[in-house]
Design a protein around this motif. Structure first.
Motif, PDB file in Angstrom:
ATOM      1  N   MET A  27      -3.292   8.457 -15.036  1.00 45.29           N
ATOM      2  CA  MET A  27      -2.017   9.262 -14.876  1.00 45.29           C
ATOM      3  C   MET A  27      -2.237  10.634 -14.334  1.00 45.29           C
ATOM      4  SD  MET A  27       0.382   7.157 -14.920  1.00 45.29           S
ATOM      5  CE  MET A  27       1.823   8.346 -14.932  1.00 45.29           C
ATOM      6  N   HIS A  28      -3.765  10.909 -14.493  1.00 38.79           N
ATOM      7  CA  HIS A  28      -4.176  12.303 -14.097  1.00 38.79           C
ATOM      8  C   HIS A  28      -3.699  12.687 -12.574  1.00 38.79           C
ATOM      9  CE1 HIS A  28      -6.855  15.338 -13.155  1.00 38.79           C
ATOM     10  NE2 HIS A  28      -6.636  15.840 -14.599  1.00 38.79           N
ATOM     11  N   GLU A  29      -3.730  13.578 -12.164  1.00 39.42           N
ATOM     12  CA  GLU A  29      -3.253  13.997 -10.802  1.00 39.42           C
ATOM     13  C   GLU A  29      -4.094  13.490  -9.813  1.00 39.42           C
ATOM     14  OE1 GLU A  29      -4.700  18.690 -10.928  1.00 39.42           O
ATOM     15  OE2 GLU A  29      -2.661  17.951 -10.166  1.00 39.42           O
ATOM     16  N   HIS A  30      -5.466  13.173 -10.113  1.00 43.72           N
ATOM     17  CA  HIS A  30      -6.742  12.990  -8.996  1.00 43.72           C
ATOM     18  C   HIS A  30      -6.821  11.404  -9.064  1.00 43.72           C
ATOM     19  CE1 HIS A  30      -7.330  17.205  -8.264  1.00 43.72           C
ATOM     20  NE2 HIS A  30      -7.518  17.392  -9.509  1.00 43.72           N
ATOM     21  N   LEU A  31      -6.850  10.819  -8.161  1.00 46.12           N
ATOM     22  CA  LEU A  31      -7.307   9.481  -7.940  1.00 46.12           C
ATOM     23  C   LEU A  31      -8.592   9.017  -8.139  1.00 46.12           C
ATOM     24  CD1 LEU A  31      -4.812   8.228  -5.313  1.00 46.12           C
ATOM     25  CD2 LEU A  31      -4.343   8.455  -7.806  1.00 46.12           C
ATOM     26  N   ASP A  32      -8.852   8.062  -8.661  1.00 45.63           N
ATOM     27  CA  ASP A  32     -10.546   7.815  -8.412  1.00 45.63           C
ATOM     28  C   ASP A  32     -10.779   7.288  -7.004  1.00 45.63           C
ATOM     29  OD1 ASP A  32     -10.124   5.048  -8.374  1.00 45.63           O
ATOM     30  OD2 ASP A  32     -10.289   4.691 -10.554  1.00 45.63           O
ATOM     31  N   ARG A  33     -12.145   6.940  -6.779  1.00 43.63           N
ATOM     32  CA  ARG A  33     -12.809   6.649  -5.474  1.00 43.63           C
ATOM     33  C   ARG A  33     -11.950   5.344  -5.215  1.00 43.63           C
ATOM     34  NH1 ARG A  33     -16.743   2.870  -5.553  1.00 43.63           N
ATOM     35  NH2 ARG A  33     -17.816   2.538  -7.459  1.00 43.63           N
ATOM     36  N   ILE A  34     -11.673   4.429  -6.161  1.00 41.31           N
ATOM     37  CA  ILE A  34     -11.217   3.242  -5.869  1.00 41.31           C
ATOM     38  C   ILE A  34      -9.786   3.329  -5.303  1.00 41.31           C
ATOM     39  CG2 ILE A  34     -10.903   0.675  -6.635  1.00 41.31           C
ATOM     40  CD1 ILE A  34     -13.047   1.170  -8.345  1.00 41.31           C
ATOM     41  N   ASP A  35      -8.767   3.941  -6.141  1.00 45.33           N
ATOM     42  CA  ASP A  35      -7.574   3.981  -5.737  1.00 45.33           C
ATOM     43  C   ASP A  35      -7.569   4.789  -4.270  1.00 45.33           C
ATOM     44  OD1 ASP A  35      -6.545   2.923  -7.659  1.00 45.33           O
ATOM     45  OD2 ASP A  35      -6.394   4.670  -9.065  1.00 45.33           O
ATOM     46  N   GLN A  36      -8.284   5.835  -4.025  1.00 48.35           N
ATOM     47  CA  GLN A  36      -8.492   6.720  -2.775  1.00 48.35           C
ATOM     48  C   GLN A  36      -8.611   5.855  -1.694  1.00 48.35           C
ATOM     49  OE1 GLN A  36     -10.973  10.087  -3.071  1.00 48.35           O
ATOM     50  NE2 GLN A  36     -10.030  10.568  -4.904  1.00 48.35           N
ATOM     51  N   ALA A  37      -9.814   4.678  -1.951  1.00 48.89           N
ATOM     52  CA  ALA A  37      -9.936   3.740  -0.903  1.00 48.89           C
ATOM     53  C   ALA A  37      -8.641   2.786  -0.379  1.00 48.89           C
ATOM     54  CB  ALA A  37     -11.060   2.692  -1.255  1.00 48.89           C
ATOM     55  N   ILE A  38      -8.012   2.431  -1.423  1.00 45.96           N
ATOM     56  CA  ILE A  38      -6.680   1.557  -1.579  1.00 45.96           C
ATOM     57  C   ILE A  38      -5.597   2.511  -0.634  1.00 45.96           C
ATOM     58  CG2 ILE A  38      -4.751   0.549  -2.748  1.00 45.96           C
ATOM     59  CD1 ILE A  38      -6.723  -0.165  -4.834  1.00 45.96           C
ATOM     60  N   ARG A  98       0.498  -2.977   6.465  1.00 41.55           N
ATOM     61  CA  ARG A  98       0.844  -4.497   6.752  1.00 41.55           C
ATOM     62  C   ARG A  98      -0.822  -5.390   6.370  1.00 41.55           C
ATOM     63  NH1 ARG A  98       2.975  -5.650  12.599  1.00 41.55           N
ATOM     64  NH2 ARG A  98       1.254  -4.310  12.809  1.00 41.55           N
ATOM     65  N   LEU A  99      -1.787  -4.453   6.026  1.00 38.96           N
ATOM     66  CA  LEU A  99      -2.971  -5.262   5.793  1.00 38.96           C
ATOM     67  C   LEU A  99      -2.820  -6.123   4.488  1.00 38.96           C
ATOM     68  CD1 LEU A  99      -5.634  -2.289   5.865  1.00 38.96           C
ATOM     69  CD2 LEU A  99      -5.488  -4.237   7.338  1.00 38.96           C
ATOM     70  N   PRO A 100      -3.536  -7.352   4.552  1.00 44.84           N
ATOM     71  CA  PRO A 100      -3.432  -8.074   3.449  1.00 44.84           C
ATOM     72  C   PRO A 100      -4.181  -7.648   2.337  1.00 44.84           C
ATOM     73  CG  PRO A 100      -4.693  -9.100   5.261  1.00 44.84           C
ATOM     74  CD  PRO A 100      -4.174  -7.872   5.808  1.00 44.84           C
ATOM     75  N   VAL A 101      -3.950  -8.128   1.178  1.00 44.12           N
ATOM     76  CA  VAL A 101      -4.544  -7.648  -0.034  1.00 44.12           C
ATOM     77  C   VAL A 101      -6.032  -8.027   0.014  1.00 44.12           C
ATOM     78  CG1 VAL A 101      -4.678  -7.901  -2.582  1.00 44.12           C
ATOM     79  CG2 VAL A 101      -2.294  -7.685  -1.365  1.00 44.12           C
ATOM     80  N   SER A 102      -6.390  -9.055   0.602  1.00 47.01           N
ATOM     81  CA  SER A 102      -7.701  -9.463   0.702  1.00 47.01           C
ATOM     82  C   SER A 102      -8.602  -8.428   1.381  1.00 47.01           C
ATOM     83  CB  SER A 102      -8.109 -10.933   1.434  1.00 47.01           C
ATOM     84  OG  SER A 102      -7.495 -10.796   2.832  1.00 47.01           O
ATOM     85  N   GLN A 103      -7.899  -7.863   2.564  1.00 40.75           N
ATOM     86  CA  GLN A 103      -8.851  -6.749   3.390  1.00 40.75           C
ATOM     87  C   GLN A 103      -8.870  -5.680   2.351  1.00 40.75           C
ATOM     88  OE1 GLN A 103      -7.765  -6.669   7.539  1.00 40.75           O
ATOM     89  NE2 GLN A 103      -7.435  -8.838   7.723  1.00 40.75           N
ATOM     90  N   ILE A 104      -7.923  -5.308   1.834  1.00 39.65           N
ATOM     91  CA  ILE A 104      -7.746  -3.730   1.203  1.00 39.65           C
ATOM     92  C   ILE A 104      -8.647  -3.960   0.150  1.00 39.65           C
ATOM     93  CG2 ILE A 104      -6.128  -2.466  -0.242  1.00 39.65           C
ATOM     94  CD1 ILE A 104      -3.949  -3.450   1.345  1.00 39.65           C
ATOM     95  N   ALA A 105      -8.688  -5.047  -0.731  1.00 41.25           N
ATOM     96  CA  ALA A 105      -9.823  -5.264  -1.842  1.00 41.25           C
ATOM     97  C   ALA A 105     -11.084  -5.485  -1.173  1.00 41.25           C
ATOM     98  CB  ALA A 105      -9.392  -6.680  -2.270  1.00 41.25           C
ATOM     99  N   GLU A 106     -11.414  -5.709   0.059  1.00 36.30           N
ATOM    100  CA  GLU A 106     -12.845  -5.838   0.465  1.00 36.30           C
ATOM    101  C   GLU A 106     -13.115  -4.369   0.854  1.00 36.30           C
ATOM    102  OE1 GLU A 106     -15.271  -7.487   4.093  1.00 36.30           O
ATOM    103  OE2 GLU A 106     -13.280  -8.168   3.997  1.00 36.30           O
ATOM    104  N   ARG A 107     -12.206  -3.516   1.073  1.00 33.50           N
ATOM    105  CA  ARG A 107     -12.407  -2.050   1.635  1.00 33.50           C
ATOM    106  C   ARG A 107     -12.771  -1.288   0.203  1.00 33.50           C
ATOM    107  NH1 ARG A 107      -8.748   0.536   5.986  1.00 33.50           N
ATOM    108  NH2 ARG A 107      -8.945  -1.239   7.450  1.00 33.50           N
TER     109      ARG A 107
END
Length: 215
Positions: A57-68, A77-86
């Protein structure tokens, strides 16, 4: 891949396995040990729920959330599979991350970006408005009236010499003149109206890139 015993468990496909601290053994984490083996305990992908911990809940997102967030900003509209890969996650872990971002208010919705000119809206006006008073009831009445006016796509209460700045998208100058005559001039409490027009929109980075420029 890192297992966070505070409750964050995501598969980091790009990270090498990391041993737990020596104080953790098979007796304290028997569910992760196989055949009663002793010695260093290595990480394995664990699809456990990822609750909204204080760290998340901290104001800064970690690198994984930022990638998402960046992936969704590029194309919601990207499918979750492609977001997960990134992001370097399994699909289930990525889905939980997206849900957590939505539940925490970091992602508030998804929408389309329009080509205004191709839709026939060739004029964008920036309108500064000063009200006769700054009483809360008068501000509320003005904002309620603005929400009903066609063409107004943004309304911001601002500091400085004006009280509000509006962004209005219209088909041409005649269309703007009509909006000015039929709506802007009749908004409650308006004392002055100053209009300027966008000559050219300059390409900038996406909102996600701008927000996380220091990441």
């Amino acid at each position: 891949m890192i297992l966070d015993f505070l409750g964050n468990a995501d598969a980091h496909l790009t990270d090498p396995p990391i041993p737990l601290e020596s104080s953790i053994n098979c007796d304290s984490a028997a569910n992760l040990c196989k055949d009663g083996a002793t010695g260093p305990l290595w990480m394995h992908e664990i699809e456990a729920p990822r609750p909204l911990t204080q760290k998340f809940m901290h104001e800064h997102l970690d690198r994984i959330d930022q990638a998402i967030v960046r992936a969704l900003a590029d194309d919601a509209r990207l499918p979750v599979s492609q977001i997960a890969e990134r992001a370097g996650l399994s699909q289930s872990a990525c889905t939980r991350r997206i849900q957590a971002l939505e539940d925490s208010g970091r992602i508030t919705g998804y929408g389309a970006r329009f080509g205004h000119r191709r839709l026939g809206f060739r004029v964008t006006a920036l309108v500064d408005i000063t009200l006769s008073t700054q009483i809360e009831e008068d501000l509320a009445a003005f904002e309620a009236a603005v929400s009903q006016v066609e063409g107004i796509v943004e309304c911001a209460l601002v500091s400085g010499g004006q009280d509000y700045r509006l962004k209005i998208v219209c088909r041409d100058l005649d269309d703007y003149e009509r909006i000015h005559r039929e709506h802007l001039g009749k908004l409650p409490g308006v004392m002055t109206i100053n209009s300027s027009f966008v000559l050219r929109s300059v390409a900038t980075r996406s909102e996600a890139d701008a927000l996380f420029r220091g990441a």
